[in-house]
Write a protein that holds these residues in place. Structure first.
Motif, PDB file in Angstrom:
ATOM      1  N   ALA A   6       0.659  -1.281  -0.018  1.00  0.00           N
ATOM      2  CA  ALA A   6       0.060  -0.094  -0.140  1.00  0.00           C
ATOM      3  C   ALA A   6       0.857   1.476  -0.017  1.00  0.00           C
ATOM      4  O   ALA A   6       0.687   2.212  -0.634  1.00  0.00           O
ATOM      5  N   THR A  61      -8.188   2.834  -2.938  1.00  0.00           N
ATOM      6  CA  THR A  61      -9.168   3.712  -2.355  1.00  0.00           C
ATOM      7  C   THR A  61      -8.526   4.185  -1.121  1.00  0.00           C
ATOM      8  O   THR A  61      -7.408   3.871  -0.618  1.00  0.00           O
ATOM      9  N   THR A  62      -9.061   5.128  -0.405  1.00  0.00           N
ATOM     10  CA  THR A  62      -8.571   5.633   0.676  1.00  0.00           C
ATOM     11  C   THR A  62      -8.222   5.021   1.679  1.00  0.00           C
ATOM     12  O   THR A  62      -7.159   5.129   2.506  1.00  0.00           O
ATOM     13  N   ASP A  63      -9.007   4.002   2.090  1.00  0.00           N
ATOM     14  CA  ASP A  63      -8.582   3.114   3.011  1.00  0.00           C
ATOM     15  C   ASP A  63      -7.247   2.166   2.797  1.00  0.00           C
ATOM     16  O   ASP A  63      -6.698   1.814   3.556  1.00  0.00           O
ATOM     17  N   GLN A  64      -6.770   1.864   1.478  1.00  0.00           N
ATOM     18  CA  GLN A  64      -5.772   1.098   1.027  1.00  0.00           C
ATOM     19  C   GLN A  64      -4.519   1.995   1.016  1.00  0.00           C
ATOM     20  O   GLN A  64      -3.511   1.832   1.703  1.00  0.00           O
ATOM     21  N   GLY A  66      -4.657   5.710   1.356  1.00  0.00           N
ATOM     22  CA  GLY A  66      -4.591   7.278   1.940  1.00  0.00           C
ATOM     23  C   GLY A  66      -5.288   8.110   1.149  1.00  0.00           C
ATOM     24  O   GLY A  66      -5.266   7.913  -0.402  1.00  0.00           O
ATOM     25  N   ALA A  67      -5.676   9.046   1.713  1.00  0.00           N
ATOM     26  CA  ALA A  67      -6.501  10.012   0.683  1.00  0.00           C
ATOM     27  C   ALA A  67      -5.715  10.948  -0.184  1.00  0.00           C
ATOM     28  O   ALA A  67      -6.199  10.941  -1.274  1.00  0.00           O
ATOM     29  N   SER A  70      -4.955   8.392  -3.016  1.00  0.00           N
ATOM     30  CA  SER A  70      -6.384   8.255  -3.916  1.00  0.00           C
ATOM     31  C   SER A  70      -6.640   9.211  -4.701  1.00  0.00           C
ATOM     32  O   SER A  70      -7.132   9.165  -5.961  1.00  0.00           O
ATOM     33  N   ALA A  96     -16.708   1.972  -4.863  1.00  0.00           N
ATOM     34  CA  ALA A  96     -16.175   2.100  -3.652  1.00  0.00           C
ATOM     35  C   ALA A  96     -16.593   3.327  -2.873  1.00  0.00           C
ATOM     36  O   ALA A  96     -16.619   3.423  -1.525  1.00  0.00           O
ATOM     37  N   ASP A  99     -19.476   2.288  -0.877  1.00  0.00           N
ATOM     38  CA  ASP A  99     -19.344   1.513   0.350  1.00  0.00           C
ATOM     39  C   ASP A  99     -18.352   2.504   1.414  1.00  0.00           C
ATOM     40  O   ASP A  99     -18.014   1.875   2.291  1.00  0.00           O
ATOM     41  N   LEU A 101     -15.510   3.954   0.731  1.00  0.00           N
ATOM     42  CA  LEU A 101     -14.120   3.498   0.902  1.00  0.00           C
ATOM     43  C   LEU A 101     -13.297   4.556   0.133  1.00  0.00           C
ATOM     44  O   LEU A 101     -11.943   4.657   0.023  1.00  0.00           O
ATOM     45  N   CYS A 102     -14.147   5.565  -0.592  1.00  0.00           N
ATOM     46  CA  CYS A 102     -13.372   6.897  -1.175  1.00  0.00           C
ATOM     47  C   CYS A 102     -14.364   7.777  -1.118  1.00  0.00           C
ATOM     48  O   CYS A 102     -15.850   7.641  -1.124  1.00  0.00           O
TER      49      CYS A 102
END
Length: 173
Positions: A6, A61-64, A66-67, A70, A96, A99, A101-102
């Motif tokens: 990541a 995605t941001t959870d993977q 980071g913002a 992404s 995403a 959900d 996630l972004c």
């Protein structure tokens, strides 16, 4: 996704987006300079790299990653010379965002971009004609600001006013 991967993907996305920004600044500062070919090559290379990332790992995605990374991926996608890549990623980003996630804002930008490229009216009013500084055609304009608010955008009139102010400042008028 393992943390080391990541971090590596995030670094690559940020590096690539940064290189494009550097080339864009050169183009702005020296409009007559030889910047078109390097910028086009940068965008094509960035699109190829993003396509590989998406094929192997899905949308970053941001959870993977980071913002910031992404968002860098979104910027790379918006400037990619490949509408097929943009359309495929639009659907991944929609899922995403649904959900959580972004940001929904990411979907608004790519959805409008794809609509305009396909000759369809946009939904959120994020695309503006660079010559007229007016929004590209918008679906259901009466409820536009409500849709914009739902994804974290301010009213279209405010966006257009800021854009015109920025252009006047850039031109020195």
């Amino acid at each position: 996704m393992v943390p080391a991967l990541a971090r590596a993907l995030a670094g690559e996305l940020l590096r690539r987006a940064g290189e494009e920004r550097r080339l864009m600044r050169q183009a702005r500062d020296r409009p007559t300079g030889p910047w078109r070919e390097p910028l086009a090559a940068c965008r094509a290379g960035n699109a190829e790299a993003l396509a590989v990332i998406v094929r192997r790992h899905g949308w970053p995605t941001t959870d993977q990653v980071g913002a910031p990374a992404s968002t860098a991926a979104l910027m790379i996608l918006l400037h990619a010379p490949d509408l097929g890549l943009q359309l495929g990623c639009r659907d991944l980003i929609a899922r995403a965002a649904a959900d959580g996630l972004c940001p929904a804002l990411h979907h608004a930008y790519i959805a409008d971009h794809c609509a305009v490229e396909l000759g369809l009216p946009q939904f959120y009013g994020t695309r503006v004609d660079p010559v007229t500084l007016r929004p590209c055609p918008v679906r259901s304009p009466g409820t536009l600001d409500e849709r914009r608010r739902d994804v974290g955008l301010g009213p279209l009139d405010e966006q257009l006013r800021r854009l015109r102010d920025d252009v006047r400042g850039f031109r020195g008028t």
